[in-house]
Write a protein that holds these residues in place. Sequence first.
Motif, mmCIF file in Angstrom:
data_model
loop_
_atom_site.group_PDB
_atom_site.id
_atom_site.type_symbol
_atom_site.label_atom_id
_atom_site.label_comp_id
_atom_site.label_asym_id
_atom_site.label_seq_id
_atom_site.Cartn_x
_atom_site.Cartn_y
_atom_site.Cartn_z
ATOM 1 N N LEU A 191 -9.566 12.298 -2.428
ATOM 2 C CA LEU A 191 -10.853 11.467 -2.194
ATOM 3 C C LEU A 191 -11.405 12.102 -0.811
ATOM 4 O O LEU A 191 -12.310 11.599 -0.274
ATOM 5 N N LEU A 192 -10.680 13.122 -0.261
ATOM 6 C CA LEU A 192 -11.296 13.842 1.073
ATOM 7 C C LEU A 192 -12.364 14.730 0.598
ATOM 8 O O LEU A 192 -13.102 15.000 1.374
ATOM 9 N N GLN A 193 -12.323 14.986 -0.774
ATOM 10 C CA GLN A 193 -13.610 15.735 -1.371
ATOM 11 C C GLN A 193 -14.640 14.786 -1.768
ATOM 12 O O GLN A 193 -14.294 13.519 -1.838
ATOM 13 N N PRO A 194 -16.230 15.157 -2.125
ATOM 14 C CA PRO A 194 -17.138 14.250 -2.419
ATOM 15 C C PRO A 194 -16.815 13.956 -4.047
ATOM 16 O O PRO A 194 -17.578 13.965 -4.711
ATOM 17 N N THR A 195 -15.466 13.839 -4.193
ATOM 18 C CA THR A 195 -15.342 13.370 -5.786
ATOM 19 C C THR A 195 -16.042 12.324 -6.319
ATOM 20 O O THR A 195 -16.604 12.386 -7.565
ATOM 21 N N LEU A 196 -16.158 11.104 -5.553
ATOM 22 C CA LEU A 196 -16.661 9.909 -6.310
ATOM 23 C C LEU A 196 -18.279 10.238 -6.396
ATOM 24 O O LEU A 196 -18.780 9.726 -7.411
ATOM 25 N N LEU B 117 -13.782 7.465 -16.343
ATOM 26 C CA LEU B 117 -13.381 6.241 -16.383
ATOM 27 C C LEU B 117 -11.720 6.255 -16.097
ATOM 28 O O LEU B 117 -11.305 5.655 -15.204
ATOM 29 N N GLU B 118 -11.107 7.175 -16.551
ATOM 30 C CA GLU B 118 -9.771 7.276 -16.670
ATOM 31 C C GLU B 118 -9.359 7.718 -15.006
ATOM 32 O O GLU B 118 -8.385 7.213 -14.482
ATOM 33 N N LEU B 119 -10.138 8.817 -14.615
ATOM 34 C CA LEU B 119 -9.814 9.202 -13.226
ATOM 35 C C LEU B 119 -10.351 8.121 -12.324
ATOM 36 O O LEU B 119 -9.382 7.952 -11.513
ATOM 37 N N LEU B 120 -11.259 7.334 -12.435
ATOM 38 C CA LEU B 120 -11.549 6.285 -11.575
ATOM 39 C C LEU B 120 -10.581 5.120 -11.509
ATOM 40 O O LEU B 120 -10.351 4.714 -10.434
ATOM 41 N N HIS B 121 -9.818 4.997 -12.721
ATOM 42 C CA HIS B 121 -8.870 3.942 -12.609
ATOM 43 C C HIS B 121 -7.683 4.476 -12.125
ATOM 44 O O HIS B 121 -7.068 3.706 -11.243
ATOM 45 N N LEU B 122 -7.209 5.692 -12.129
ATOM 46 C CA LEU B 122 -6.189 6.247 -11.421
ATOM 47 C C LEU B 122 -6.256 6.123 -9.873
ATOM 48 O O LEU B 122 -5.463 5.882 -8.841
ATOM 49 N N HIS C 115 -4.242 3.828 -7.374
ATOM 50 C CA HIS C 115 -3.314 4.492 -6.500
ATOM 51 C C HIS C 115 -4.015 4.476 -4.805
ATOM 52 O O HIS C 115 -3.357 4.347 -3.764
ATOM 53 N N CYS C 116 -5.181 4.053 -4.875
ATOM 54 C CA CYS C 116 -5.978 4.096 -3.278
ATOM 55 C C CYS C 116 -7.160 2.795 -3.640
ATOM 56 O O CYS C 116 -8.243 3.134 -4.051
ATOM 57 N N PRO C 117 -6.608 1.823 -3.421
ATOM 58 C CA PRO C 117 -7.607 0.555 -3.762
ATOM 59 C C PRO C 117 -8.870 0.446 -2.840
ATOM 60 O O PRO C 117 -9.929 0.219 -3.287
ATOM 61 N N GLU C 118 -8.930 1.200 -1.490
ATOM 62 C CA GLU C 118 -10.175 1.394 -0.800
ATOM 63 C C GLU C 118 -11.296 2.345 -1.551
ATOM 64 O O GLU C 118 -12.235 2.251 -1.113
ATOM 65 N N ALA C 119 -10.682 3.062 -2.570
ATOM 66 C CA ALA C 119 -11.530 3.988 -3.165
ATOM 67 C C ALA C 119 -12.653 3.123 -3.931
ATOM 68 O O ALA C 119 -13.819 3.547 -4.008
ATOM 69 N N ALA C 120 -12.304 1.965 -4.452
ATOM 70 C CA ALA C 120 -13.251 1.085 -4.876
ATOM 71 C C ALA C 120 -14.403 0.734 -4.150
ATOM 72 O O ALA C 120 -15.607 0.490 -4.528
ATOM 73 N N ALA C 121 -14.144 0.272 -2.820
ATOM 74 C CA ALA C 121 -15.229 -0.154 -1.930
ATOM 75 C C ALA C 121 -16.061 1.046 -1.853
ATOM 76 O O ALA C 121 -17.304 0.741 -1.926
ATOM 77 N N ASP C 122 -15.556 1.952 -1.794
ATOM 78 C CA ASP C 122 -16.555 3.266 -1.300
ATOM 79 C C ASP C 122 -17.248 3.465 -2.621
ATOM 80 O O ASP C 122 -18.403 3.955 -2.444
ATOM 81 N N PHE C 123 -16.668 3.476 -3.644
ATOM 82 C CA PHE C 123 -17.591 3.689 -4.966
ATOM 83 C C PHE C 123 -18.841 2.539 -5.176
ATOM 84 O O PHE C 123 -19.697 3.113 -5.578
ATOM 85 N N THR C 124 -18.453 1.555 -4.802
ATOM 86 C CA THR C 124 -19.380 0.412 -4.691
ATOM 87 C C THR C 124 -20.619 0.837 -4.059
ATOM 88 O O THR C 124 -21.595 0.566 -4.259
ATOM 89 N N ARG C 125 -20.223 1.168 -2.664
ATOM 90 C CA ARG C 125 -21.148 1.619 -1.771
ATOM 91 C C ARG C 125 -22.143 2.669 -2.255
ATOM 92 O O ARG C 125 -23.240 2.596 -1.804
#
Length: 454
Positions: free
Chosen positions: A388-393, A412-417, A421-431
Amino acid sequence: LRKARREEQLVSKRLLREDSAAEDGQDGEDIVPDPLSEDEVLELLRGVQRGSEERRRWLGRLRWALRNKDTQQKFVRLDGSIRTLTGLFTSSLADMQLEAARCLHELSHSSDPTVAEACLPVTSYLLTYLSGHSVEFTELCLYTLGNLVVESEAVRKQLLPQGIIPVLASCIQSPHEAVLEGLGYVLSQLLQAKEAPTEIIPLVLDSALPQHMLRLVCSSLRDGMGAAVEFAWCFHYIICRHTVNTALLALGAVPALTSLLLNLASQTSQDAPEGLELLVCPVLRCLSNLLAEETGCQGQGQDERLLIALFLILQYSLQQHSFLIQECLWLLNNLTADDSFYCSTLLSLDLVPALLQLLPCSQMARVLGLTVLCNVAEKGPAHCQQLLLQPTLSLLLPTLTMPDPKAVGQCLELLHLLFLHCPEAAADFTRLGGHQALEQHQSTPDLQERAQAL
């Protein structure tokens, strides 16, 4: 690509014509003469059968005529035609012998199985002459054999009891590059036969061939690329069709091929030798499939230089040889699957940005690249945080909008993982607008459940 190489090579044949321009002013390699009538073919046969000084000229005319498929069929139907050619092929006159060999070589190129089977009586002599002293004659015999074994199971079934594998094992010690390349061609044709897994591969593995093949593949940049390419494909056909490759593992195939790949990768940063990509492709496949073995490969090849080599080859492939990208990614996937060492090394060497740049290359590159990222993410929170330090999302969003169920499913599988493991990624993804991207898949049967879960 893997399937295509295997299937296309099954029906491939090769002709050696560069040094044998036909008589009568016909010297174009690809020119096919008009078909002859049965009387004209009979006249050629009678000319060849005469014991005169003109016989060699008649043989040259016959060879030229046999470039035509109809003429080939008419010739083999004539009583005594193959017997006559066999007699000249086994004569003590070197020039007659060579010219007869060229006629047989033209016949071997026929796509008609009856023509190949008409040549059955000559196979034992072709094997015998592989120990000859003339490089040109030996090479001609090899390519004739290679052409014959493709077309006819009957030919293969005759050659095996005649000892073709021991003969090839003896012949592989030849110092001549042309002979070795021709031998690799014959062996690759045999190894692709439908009966190879049960009848041919065990004989090859029990012979001295594998150790010499490995030596020739790994000395390619010094001794000649042509033979190395042929034998690398031979290894590929053995590995992908043989259930357990303990014999090759015991020979040290994994470290040897790993070392070769490092060497090949170092050549890509300079003026790459001509045909380098033709060798890189089967070497990648061999390593990839050997490392996927369930037994015998644990701990073999754990070398961070292998990852660097793969990314050097990927960089080289982007410019000219895009077919190698998926080959590299297949190997990268097999290295990172269930292997924390390579997943951690991928991150520590900062190779993730280069991997993300490959996602737009092709459908296969997308799916494989995402699979490798899933392998890394599966290792837990620390690995996911580094991803997530990379512009992966942000780079995943364009993939989510593609009409490509396989790539979207892997995304979708990658996003699930990542979310797991990093719930905060969901908020970044939504933004970033990811919620809308997921909503469009809620009506796709294969994807709606996973999209809804995310």
